[in-house]
Enzyme design. Structure first.
Site, PDB file in Angstrom:
ATOM      1  N   ASN A  24       9.497  -6.676  -6.387  1.00 48.10           N
ATOM      2  CA  ASN A  24      10.746  -6.290  -7.039  1.00 48.10           C
ATOM      3  C   ASN A  24      10.519  -5.625  -8.391  1.00 48.10           C
ATOM      4  O   ASN A  24      11.268  -5.812  -9.334  1.00 48.10           O
ATOM      5  CB  ASN A  24      11.685  -7.497  -7.165  1.00 48.10           C
ATOM      6  CG  ASN A  24      13.120  -7.150  -7.551  1.00 48.10           C
ATOM      7  OD1 ASN A  24      13.745  -7.875  -8.303  1.00 48.10           O
ATOM      8  ND2 ASN A  24      13.639  -6.062  -7.046  1.00 48.10           N
ATOM      9  N   CYS A  45       8.874  -2.123  -8.196  1.00 50.49           N
ATOM     10  CA  CYS A  45       8.658  -0.700  -7.904  1.00 50.49           C
ATOM     11  C   CYS A  45       9.722  -0.135  -6.968  1.00 50.49           C
ATOM     12  O   CYS A  45      10.684   0.492  -7.398  1.00 50.49           O
ATOM     13  CB  CYS A  45       7.278  -0.466  -7.280  1.00 50.49           C
ATOM     14  SG  CYS A  45       5.884  -0.895  -8.325  1.00 50.49           S
ATOM     15  N   ARG A  46       9.536  -0.386  -5.683  1.00 48.87           N
ATOM     16  CA  ARG A  46      10.381   0.257  -4.670  1.00 48.87           C
ATOM     17  C   ARG A  46      11.816  -0.243  -4.660  1.00 48.87           C
ATOM     18  O   ARG A  46      12.757   0.559  -4.631  1.00 48.87           O
ATOM     19  CB  ARG A  46       9.758   0.080  -3.282  1.00 48.87           C
ATOM     20  CG  ARG A  46       8.452   0.825  -3.126  1.00 48.87           C
ATOM     21  CD  ARG A  46       7.753   0.502  -1.832  1.00 48.87           C
ATOM     22  NE  ARG A  46       7.099  -0.812  -1.937  1.00 48.87           N
ATOM     23  CZ  ARG A  46       6.424  -1.386  -0.959  1.00 48.87           C
ATOM     24  NH1 ARG A  46       6.327  -0.785   0.209  1.00 48.87           N
ATOM     25  NH2 ARG A  46       5.844  -2.550  -1.134  1.00 48.87           N
ATOM     26  N   ASP A  63       3.854   1.551  -0.765  1.00 51.93           N
ATOM     27  CA  ASP A  63       3.818   0.866  -2.057  1.00 51.93           C
ATOM     28  C   ASP A  63       3.046   1.727  -3.057  1.00 51.93           C
ATOM     29  O   ASP A  63       1.854   1.960  -2.881  1.00 51.93           O
ATOM     30  CB  ASP A  63       3.138  -0.492  -1.899  1.00 51.93           C
ATOM     31  CG  ASP A  63       3.222  -1.344  -3.153  1.00 51.93           C
ATOM     32  OD1 ASP A  63       3.668  -0.841  -4.208  1.00 51.93           O
ATOM     33  OD2 ASP A  63       2.837  -2.517  -3.076  1.00 51.93           O
ATOM     34  N   CYS A 109      11.637  -5.428  -1.678  1.00 51.69           N
ATOM     35  CA  CYS A 109      10.245  -5.033  -1.493  1.00 51.69           C
ATOM     36  C   CYS A 109       9.381  -6.253  -1.806  1.00 51.69           C
ATOM     37  O   CYS A 109       9.860  -7.381  -1.741  1.00 51.69           O
ATOM     38  CB  CYS A 109       9.883  -3.813  -2.341  1.00 51.69           C
ATOM     39  SG  CYS A 109       9.811  -4.089  -4.124  1.00 51.69           S
TER      40      CYS A 109
END
Length: 163
Positions: free
Chosen positions: A12, A14-15, A127, A9
């Site tokens: 690096n 969260c998702r 996001d 993402c």
């Protein structure tokens, strides 16, 4: 030799660490740990060395997933050792394909939600960073939904069956 998957993402935190944790759990449940390596990275290095966003950690722990993560930036040299690079949205997909040293490497990049037949045409995982906890919960739902199809695709490669 292990089949290597990297989720990517933006930062690096969260998702992609969420996808990494969920998919690592699916790999273990399927008895494929040791045969499939899972990690994550970001297209940018803003958060290198940081842990996952506390909201990511909270949502993962609440759902029974292991956490423990340090952010890092994706490096083009990694394509040589990776079998699959999983982008969390179309912006990441484009950025990763531009970074790919060869056409073969660019072909390794796929969108996570392309593995979820129910996703339809909307293949981006939004996001959640600038929103509330509900965005992280929605992100987890999307990641979990796509992980089943991704696991089936990876299992076919690991077990040597045609896709």
């Amino acid at each position: 030799m292990s089949y290597r998957v990297c989720f990517v993402c933006t930062g690096n935190i969260c998702r992609s660490p969420m996808a990494e944790s969920v998919f690592r759990a699916r790999v273990a449940e399927a008895g494929l740990d040791g045969r499939v390596e899972v990690d994550s990275a970001g297209t940018g290095g803003w958060h290198e060395g940081d842990g996952a966003d506390p909201r990511t950690v909270s949502v993962l722990e609440e759902s029974g997933y292991e956490t423990g993560h340090r952010a890092r930036r994706f490096e083009p040299s990694w394509f040589a050792r990776l079998d699959l690079v999983v982008a969390l949205d179309s912006g990441h997909l484009k950025a990763l394909r531009r970074l790919a040293p060869t056409q073969e490497d660019a072909a390794k990049v796929r969108l996570l939600r392309s593995y979820d037949p129910a996703a339809g045409d909307d293949l981006d995982v939004p996001d959640p960073y600038y929103g509330g906890l509900d965005g992280f919960e929605e992100c987890l739902e999307m990641v979990e939904a796509a992980s089943e199809g991704l696991l089936a695709a990876v299992r076919e490669h690991v077990e040597g069956r045609a896709a």
